[in-house]
Design a protein around this motif. Structure first.
Motif, PDB file in Angstrom:
ATOM      1  N   ALA A  66       9.289  25.892  20.656  1.00 52.80           N
ATOM      2  CA  ALA A  66       7.580  26.150  20.401  1.00 52.80           C
ATOM      3  C   ALA A  66       7.462  24.849  19.099  1.00 52.80           C
ATOM      4  O   ALA A  66       6.197  24.293  19.072  1.00 52.80           O
ATOM      5  N   LEU A  67       7.729  25.816  18.471  1.00 58.11           N
ATOM      6  CA  LEU A  67       7.735  24.234  16.957  1.00 58.11           C
ATOM      7  C   LEU A  67       8.207  22.655  17.440  1.00 58.11           C
ATOM      8  O   LEU A  67       8.055  22.239  16.899  1.00 58.11           O
ATOM      9  N   LEU A  68       9.174  22.688  18.393  1.00 56.96           N
ATOM     10  CA  LEU A  68       9.127  21.483  18.480  1.00 56.96           C
ATOM     11  C   LEU A  68       8.554  20.560  19.721  1.00 56.96           C
ATOM     12  O   LEU A  68       8.224  19.252  19.528  1.00 56.96           O
ATOM     13  N   GLU A  69       8.250  21.655  20.197  1.00 59.19           N
ATOM     14  CA  GLU A  69       7.220  21.350  21.419  1.00 59.19           C
ATOM     15  C   GLU A  69       6.225  20.517  20.238  1.00 59.19           C
ATOM     16  O   GLU A  69       4.979  19.976  20.731  1.00 59.19           O
ATOM     17  N   ARG A  70       5.764  21.908  18.818  1.00 60.27           N
ATOM     18  CA  ARG A  70       4.239  20.976  18.508  1.00 60.27           C
ATOM     19  C   ARG A  70       4.588  19.871  17.931  1.00 60.27           C
ATOM     20  O   ARG A  70       3.663  18.707  17.843  1.00 60.27           O
ATOM     21  N   TRP A  71       5.579  19.549  17.439  1.00 62.71           N
ATOM     22  CA  TRP A  71       5.888  18.430  16.931  1.00 62.71           C
ATOM     23  C   TRP A  71       5.761  17.692  17.298  1.00 62.71           C
ATOM     24  O   TRP A  71       5.669  16.517  17.613  1.00 62.71           O
ATOM     25  N   GLU A  72       6.419  17.532  18.291  1.00 64.50           N
ATOM     26  CA  GLU A  72       6.467  16.524  19.599  1.00 64.50           C
ATOM     27  C   GLU A  72       4.850  15.952  19.957  1.00 64.50           C
ATOM     28  O   GLU A  72       4.326  14.375  19.990  1.00 64.50           O
ATOM     29  N   ALA A  73       3.931  17.340  20.302  1.00 61.10           N
ATOM     30  CA  ALA A  73       3.312  16.694  20.825  1.00 61.10           C
ATOM     31  C   ALA A  73       1.777  16.586  19.675  1.00 61.10           C
ATOM     32  O   ALA A  73       0.785  15.547  19.792  1.00 61.10           O
ATOM     33  N   ARG A  74       2.505  16.705  18.217  1.00 59.44           N
ATOM     34  CA  ARG A  74       1.504  16.228  16.904  1.00 59.44           C
ATOM     35  C   ARG A  74       1.754  14.726  17.096  1.00 59.44           C
ATOM     36  O   ARG A  74       1.161  13.597  16.307  1.00 59.44           O
ATOM     37  N   ASN A  75       3.303  14.839  15.901  1.00 59.91           N
ATOM     38  CA  ASN A  75       3.824  13.161  15.875  1.00 59.91           C
ATOM     39  C   ASN A  75       3.916  12.195  17.045  1.00 59.91           C
ATOM     40  O   ASN A  75       4.021  11.197  16.862  1.00 59.91           O
ATOM     41  N   THR A  76       4.398  12.368  17.707  1.00 61.29           N
ATOM     42  CA  THR A  76       4.828  11.804  18.726  1.00 61.29           C
ATOM     43  C   THR A  76       3.614  10.918  19.210  1.00 61.29           C
ATOM     44  O   THR A  76       3.255   9.949  19.327  1.00 61.29           O
ATOM     45  N   ALA A  77       2.727  11.793  20.634  1.00 61.26           N
ATOM     46  CA  ALA A  77       1.631  11.534  20.385  1.00 61.26           C
ATOM     47  C   ALA A  77       0.908  11.166  19.515  1.00 61.26           C
ATOM     48  O   ALA A  77      -0.067  10.030  20.329  1.00 61.26           O
ATOM     49  N   SER A  78       0.401  11.323  18.275  1.00 66.30           N
ATOM     50  CA  SER A  78      -0.926  10.628  17.794  1.00 66.30           C
ATOM     51  C   SER A  78       0.097   9.025  17.364  1.00 66.30           C
ATOM     52  O   SER A  78      -1.191   8.409  17.450  1.00 66.30           O
TER      53      SER A  78
END
Length: 214
Positions: A66-78
């Motif tokens: 879930a931490l990795l998913e949050r990172w991807e959703a936050r940093n990569t998506a932005s």
């Protein structure tokens, strides 16, 4: 341990919430690396029982994912969104992307740093980081290509932009707002091959409440 059946208390209540546990895990990751993300210390941090954790995650592995998913959703998506943002000129597009790196509410550099540190301990996380880097570079290349740059040049300029920013993160560079803003025109000229217009810079500065010379 098998998670209890889905109930109203599954997502909120005295046990905390999934987001609360995930926030605590993210804080622990930033402070002490992945080895600090453990259930009992998180429970102590939140003043909740260890068993409360299992209402929201099956185990530590699910929490880490879930931490990795949050990172991807936050940093990569932005970052991708910044590349796709409307811009009339290439220099404005580069300023849009630059803003993503400066607006830490969207792109969290410390989270990127922590995830990359974690990747040194896990081949699976390394693969996730490599995939994220590929996606980010593809978005930046597409941004340059949108303004007519040939593929080879778009690729090199994308790498120049991205690797400079990753260097900032890896070296944990700290600059004052005035220092960073003072370098923006030259950075944009280096990245885009042309200087930004004064009106573009004015809009960019206003976005951060910066007044040159103040």
């Amino acid at each position: 341990m098998e998670a209890p059946a889905q109930t109203e208390e599954k997502t909120t209540g005295w046990r905390g919430s999934r987001e609360l546990w995930l926030d605590a895990a993210c804080d622990a990751l930033l402070e002490g690396g992945v080895d600090a993300v453990k259930i009992q210390p998180l429970a102590a941090r939140l003043a909740l029982s260890r068993t409360s954790f299992y209402w929201f995650f099956r185990d530590r592995t699910e929490l880490l994912d879930a931490l990795l998913e949050r990172w991807e959703a936050r940093n990569t998506a932005s970052l991708v969104a910044g590349c796709e943002a409307y811009a009339e000129t290439l220099t404005e597009a580069v300023l849009n992307l630059t803003a993503v790196f400066l607006e830490e509410a969207d792109f969290a550099p410390q989270l990127d740093f922590a995830i990359r540190g974690w990747a040194h301990q896990s081949e699976a996380v390394t693969a996730r980081v490599n995939a994220a880097d590929d996606r980010r570079l593809a978005a930046i290349r597409a941004m340059f290509a949108r303004f007519g740059l040939p593929p080879d040049e778009a690729d090199v300029r994308a790498r120049t932009v991205y690797l400079v920013q990753i260097g900032y993160i890896a070296m944990q560079v700290r600059e004052t707002l005035a220092t960073r803003m003072g370098r923006i025109p030259a950075y944009v000229k280096t990245f885009a091959g042309q200087a930004p217009a004064e009106r573009e810079l004015a809009r960019f500065y206003a976005r951060f409440g910066y007044k040159p010379g103040s």
